[in-house]
Motif scaffolding. Sequence first.
Motif, mmCIF file in Angstrom:
data_model
loop_
_atom_site.group_PDB
_atom_site.id
_atom_site.type_symbol
_atom_site.label_atom_id
_atom_site.label_comp_id
_atom_site.label_asym_id
_atom_site.label_seq_id
_atom_site.Cartn_x
_atom_site.Cartn_y
_atom_site.Cartn_z
ATOM 1 N N ALA A 1 35.138 35.555 37.839
ATOM 2 C CA ALA A 1 35.469 36.708 36.995
ATOM 3 C C ALA A 1 36.791 36.507 36.283
ATOM 4 O O ALA A 1 36.923 36.780 35.080
ATOM 5 N N ILE A 2 37.792 36.034 37.011
ATOM 6 C CA ILE A 2 39.114 35.854 36.422
ATOM 7 C C ILE A 2 39.101 34.713 35.413
ATOM 8 O O ILE A 2 39.701 34.800 34.333
ATOM 9 N N TYR B 1 37.376 36.107 32.379
ATOM 10 C CA TYR B 1 38.256 37.049 31.684
ATOM 11 C C TYR B 1 39.189 36.306 30.738
ATOM 12 O O TYR B 1 39.350 36.676 29.564
ATOM 13 N N LYS B 2 39.806 35.260 31.238
ATOM 14 C CA LYS B 2 40.739 34.487 30.401
ATOM 15 C C LYS B 2 40.022 33.794 29.251
ATOM 16 O O LYS B 2 40.596 33.599 28.173
ATOM 17 N N ARG C 1 38.871 36.833 26.616
ATOM 18 C CA ARG C 1 39.901 37.711 26.058
ATOM 19 C C ARG C 1 40.365 37.194 24.704
ATOM 20 O O ARG C 1 40.342 35.996 24.425
ATOM 21 N N GLU D 1 48.374 38.506 31.582
ATOM 22 C CA GLU D 1 46.975 38.107 31.665
ATOM 23 C C GLU D 1 46.832 36.652 32.087
ATOM 24 O O GLU D 1 45.967 36.305 32.892
ATOM 25 N N VAL E 1 44.940 46.414 32.666
ATOM 26 C CA VAL E 1 43.698 45.774 33.114
ATOM 27 C C VAL E 1 43.093 46.662 34.195
ATOM 28 O O VAL E 1 43.825 47.256 35.001
ATOM 29 N N LEU F 1 39.570 47.151 37.033
ATOM 30 C CA LEU F 1 38.377 46.581 37.656
ATOM 31 C C LEU F 1 37.739 47.623 38.555
ATOM 32 O O LEU F 1 38.403 48.524 39.063
ATOM 33 N N LEU G 1 35.076 44.323 35.021
ATOM 34 C CA LEU G 1 36.452 43.905 34.774
ATOM 35 C C LEU G 1 36.734 44.065 33.287
ATOM 36 O O LEU G 1 35.886 43.755 32.451
ATOM 37 N N GLY G 2 37.911 44.579 32.957
ATOM 38 C CA GLY G 2 38.217 44.761 31.542
ATOM 39 C C GLY G 2 39.661 45.119 31.316
ATOM 40 O O GLY G 2 40.487 45.102 32.234
ATOM 41 N N ARG G 3 39.968 45.476 30.077
ATOM 42 C CA ARG G 3 41.320 45.889 29.725
ATOM 43 C C ARG G 3 41.238 46.971 28.658
ATOM 44 O O ARG G 3 40.251 47.073 27.933
#
Length: 436
Positions: free
Chosen positions: A45-46, A49-50, A53, A298, A410, A412, A424-426
């Motif tokens: 997930a992380i 995300y990177k 984004r 981030e 951020v 989750l 997961l988001g921002r």
Amino acid sequence: MRKLRTTQTVILLVLISVLLVPGTARPKDPGSKGKDAAKAANAFAIDLYKAVRKPEGNLIFSPYSVSTALAMAYAGARGKTASQMAKSLHLNGEQAKVPQEFRTLNERILSAAKGGTVQINIANALWAEKSFPLRKEYLDSVRISFATPGWFLRLPVVKQVTNVVWDDSESFLRQADFRNDPEAARRTINNWVERQTRDKIKDLFSPGTISPDTRLVLANAIYFKGLWEHQFEKRLTRTRTFHCLDGKEVMVPTMLQAKSCGYAEEPGLQVLEMPYKGGDMSMVILLPSREKPFEEFELSFAPKTLGNWLGRLEKQLVEVYFPRYKVTSGFSLKTPLTGLGMTDAFSTNADFSAMTGKRYLFIGDVIHKAFVQVDEEGTEAAAATGVGILTGLAAKPPPPPIFRADHPFVFLIRHKPTNCILFLGRVTNPEQGTGS
């Protein structure tokens, strides 16, 4: 007396996996109770995300959806394709045990609904081209591990077709005539998606997206419904300033409450956890200080640091200012996943021979769409993934800490017993709505 409102938190998740051919050339408890799958999904997930984004804009996606979709495909991968997928998805140990881990994780998440305080549904389905020679070993493997019956699905009625057990249209294994009538198959799958998401996601596959070359469709839907443990009072919601990532200031409805929440802070960061009723599900908000560049925060985001932040959460009275917001995102994941090392799976070098006994399947694209809305009563969220394979206020004194989410953060949504991140988001601009 004013009648209490019954609107509840809703999380909806749909993943679709489509396997195509190019025009040319029940298990024993594994012991870890799903936490290995959750740990892998969170690390992925992380990374994802990177990868997805952008410098600007809101974001929402479901790493659990993408992980589950790819786990079902991974069960049919071999050789270098399998090793690349395992590395990208952070899957360790024997490949054959991965589907069982995901099944156990699904069952643990479903167990959060046993007390009746929330409702959760996890439903999986597989459509195969009726003339396509999928291996019975692969079908048995995914059926045993991914055929969770789902909260709202009736029990299967099965029939025997050749050497594979196929279910009726409401169960896990089913057949479709992709070759001769792909549009009818598309409508059938879309109808299933609509039912599983209570009509929240319609026409996921647009006309023409299911073609005569389609050979297999894997689908997963997740439904979650609950309430904040401590709902915000609407009378306290006021229009307040939010400082966006680009320096713009917008006026947005901002909720307010002072309640006991999980809270932690360190230089440059506040962490807040707001539970849903029942205690097994929660939203975690990571709020870096305005003085710290958001992009720097981030990029420092990692599984270990996230684990440290969550481990430091302690219940205490917190004065919370939190914006109402709605975010939608949609994007192709082919480039991000390739960048994470899953290269062969998207090329003619792919090896999904465990599905058919031959090497002529590869992933064409992975399409993901997601939605989240947060208000005084709870959260509503939905997501869809498509994998195409070709071939009362503060007490005094002392004052409580103030958590003022008036600048980018951020968030989750997680299942606490396994720590599995479902969404997961921002939010960089609550007024904007649409993300990537």
